[in-house]
Design a protein around this motif. Structure first.
Motif, PDB file in Angstrom:
ATOM      1  N   HIS A 175      -0.642  -6.582   5.777  1.00 52.49           N
ATOM      2  CA  HIS A 175      -0.548  -5.214   5.260  1.00 52.49           C
ATOM      3  C   HIS A 175      -0.063  -5.119   3.817  1.00 52.49           C
ATOM      4  N   SER A 201       0.854  -1.182   0.000  1.00 49.81           N
ATOM      5  CA  SER A 201       0.000   0.000   0.000  1.00 49.81           C
ATOM      6  C   SER A 201       0.897   1.241   0.000  1.00 49.81           C
ATOM      7  N   ALA A 202       0.290   2.377  -0.189  1.00 48.50           N
ATOM      8  CA  ALA A 202       1.049   3.630  -0.244  1.00 48.50           C
ATOM      9  C   ALA A 202       1.672   3.989   1.103  1.00 48.50           C
ATOM     10  N   GLU A 203       1.015   3.604   2.180  1.00 52.62           N
ATOM     11  CA  GLU A 203       1.490   3.960   3.512  1.00 52.62           C
ATOM     12  C   GLU A 203       2.182   2.781   4.182  1.00 52.62           C
ATOM     13  N   PRO A 204       3.446   2.911   4.544  1.00 57.44           N
ATOM     14  CA  PRO A 204       4.112   1.828   5.274  1.00 57.44           C
ATOM     15  C   PRO A 204       3.475   1.641   6.654  1.00 57.44           C
ATOM     16  N   HIS A 205       3.494   0.432   7.138  1.00 58.44           N
ATOM     17  CA  HIS A 205       2.894   0.126   8.426  1.00 58.44           C
ATOM     18  C   HIS A 205       3.983  -0.304   9.400  1.00 58.44           C
ATOM     19  N   GLU A 206       3.831   0.027  10.662  1.00 58.25           N
ATOM     20  CA  GLU A 206       4.814  -0.325  11.690  1.00 58.25           C
ATOM     21  C   GLU A 206       5.084  -1.831  11.731  1.00 58.25           C
TER      22      GLU A 206
END
Length: 115
Positions: free
Chosen positions: A85, A12-17
Protein backbone atom coordinates in the motif's frame (compact mmCIF):
# COMPACT_ATOMS: atom_id res chain seq x y z
CA UNK A 1 28.92 0.97 15.68
CA UNK A 2 25.27 1.88 15.13
CA UNK A 3 23.58 1.14 11.83
CA UNK A 4 20.37 2.46 10.36
CA UNK A 5 17.44 1.37 8.25
CA UNK A 6 16.26 4.35 6.20
CA UNK A 7 12.96 4.21 4.39
CA UNK A 8 11.78 6.81 1.88
CA UNK A 9 8.05 6.14 1.74
CA UNK A 10 5.49 7.63 -0.64
CA UNK A 11 2.09 6.93 0.94
CA UNK A 12 -1.18 7.28 -0.88
CA UNK A 13 -3.72 9.86 0.24
CA UNK A 14 -5.94 7.25 1.88
CA UNK A 15 -4.58 5.22 4.80
CA UNK A 16 -5.22 1.50 4.57
CA UNK A 17 -6.20 -0.85 7.41
CA UNK A 18 -3.23 -3.12 6.65
CA UNK A 19 -0.83 -0.19 7.12
CA UNK A 20 -2.31 0.39 10.58
CA UNK A 21 -1.77 -3.31 11.34
CA UNK A 22 1.85 -3.02 10.17
CA UNK A 23 2.41 -0.01 12.43
CA UNK A 24 0.90 -1.84 15.38
CA UNK A 25 3.13 -4.89 14.85
CA UNK A 26 6.50 -3.53 13.72
CA UNK A 27 7.90 -2.69 17.17
CA UNK A 28 7.65 -6.33 18.24
CA UNK A 29 9.85 -7.24 15.23
CA UNK A 30 12.43 -4.59 16.16
CA UNK A 31 12.77 -5.40 19.86
CA UNK A 32 14.76 -8.66 19.52
CA UNK A 33 17.35 -6.82 17.39
CA UNK A 34 17.67 -3.66 19.48
CA UNK A 35 15.91 -1.54 16.85
CA UNK A 36 14.37 1.79 17.74
CA UNK A 37 12.70 4.52 15.74
CA UNK A 38 14.77 7.68 15.41
CA UNK A 39 12.50 9.37 12.84
CA UNK A 40 8.93 8.22 12.20
CA UNK A 41 6.46 10.38 10.34
CA UNK A 42 7.90 13.80 11.11
CA UNK A 43 7.50 16.42 8.39
CA UNK A 44 10.46 16.58 5.99
CA UNK A 45 11.93 20.02 5.34
CA UNK A 46 13.48 19.85 1.88
CA UNK A 47 16.45 22.19 1.43
CA UNK A 48 17.94 20.70 -1.74
CA UNK A 49 16.36 18.63 -4.48
CA UNK A 50 13.02 16.91 -4.12
CA UNK A 51 11.68 14.53 -1.49
CA UNK A 52 8.17 13.33 -2.21
CA UNK A 53 6.85 11.40 0.76
CA UNK A 54 8.13 10.71 4.23
CA UNK A 55 11.19 9.41 6.01
CA UNK A 56 11.58 6.67 8.59
CA UNK A 57 14.90 6.02 10.32
CA UNK A 58 15.39 3.04 12.62
CA UNK A 59 18.62 2.68 14.60
CA UNK A 60 20.21 -0.70 15.38
CA UNK A 61 23.27 -1.55 17.48
CA UNK A 62 25.03 -2.96 14.37
CA UNK A 63 24.58 -3.58 10.67
CA UNK A 64 24.35 -7.30 11.42
CA UNK A 65 21.36 -6.74 13.68
CA UNK A 66 19.73 -4.51 11.05
CA UNK A 67 20.13 -7.27 8.46
CA UNK A 68 18.86 -9.92 10.86
CA UNK A 69 15.78 -7.79 11.62
CA UNK A 70 14.95 -7.21 7.95
CA UNK A 71 15.44 -10.89 7.09
CA UNK A 72 13.64 -12.18 10.19
CA UNK A 73 10.51 -14.28 9.71
CA UNK A 74 8.61 -11.90 12.01
CA UNK A 75 9.36 -8.84 9.86
CA UNK A 76 8.95 -10.66 6.55
CA UNK A 77 5.51 -11.77 7.74
CA UNK A 78 4.28 -8.18 8.09
CA UNK A 79 6.30 -6.43 5.36
CA UNK A 80 3.58 -6.88 2.73
CA UNK A 81 1.10 -5.02 4.94
CA UNK A 82 3.05 -1.81 4.24
CA UNK A 83 4.65 -2.60 0.89
CA UNK A 84 1.34 -3.49 -0.77
CA UNK A 85 0.00 0.00 0.00
CA UNK A 86 2.95 2.36 0.42
CA UNK A 87 5.67 2.29 -2.22
CA UNK A 88 9.12 3.21 -1.09
CA UNK A 89 12.79 2.48 -0.86
CA UNK A 90 14.62 1.00 2.13
CA UNK A 91 18.36 0.88 2.68
CA UNK A 92 20.54 -0.40 5.51
CA UNK A 93 23.67 1.62 6.27
CA UNK A 94 26.44 1.73 8.84
CA UNK A 95 26.77 4.86 10.93
CA UNK A 96 30.10 6.49 11.72
CA UNK A 97 32.29 6.12 14.78
CA UNK A 98 31.87 8.81 17.47
CA UNK A 99 35.27 10.28 16.55
CA UNK A 100 34.53 10.48 12.80
CA UNK A 101 36.50 13.27 11.10
CA UNK A 102 35.33 14.30 7.61
CA UNK A 103 38.57 16.25 6.96
CA UNK A 104 40.64 13.12 7.66
CA UNK A 105 38.30 11.14 5.41
CA UNK A 106 38.81 13.68 2.61
CA UNK A 107 42.59 13.50 3.04
CA UNK A 108 42.53 9.70 2.79
CA UNK A 109 40.30 9.83 -0.27
CA UNK A 110 42.56 12.47 -1.89
CA UNK A 111 45.66 10.35 -1.21
CA UNK A 112 44.00 7.27 -2.71
CA UNK A 113 42.88 9.22 -5.79
CA UNK A 114 46.42 10.55 -6.37
CA UNK A 115 48.05 7.09 -6.42
Amino acid sequence: MSAYALAHLRPSAEPHEEVFQYMERIQATLDPFGGRFVVHGAPVEVREGEWPGGLVIIEFPSIEQAREWYDSPAYQEILHLRADHIPGDLVLVDGVEPDHDSAAMAAAMRAAANR
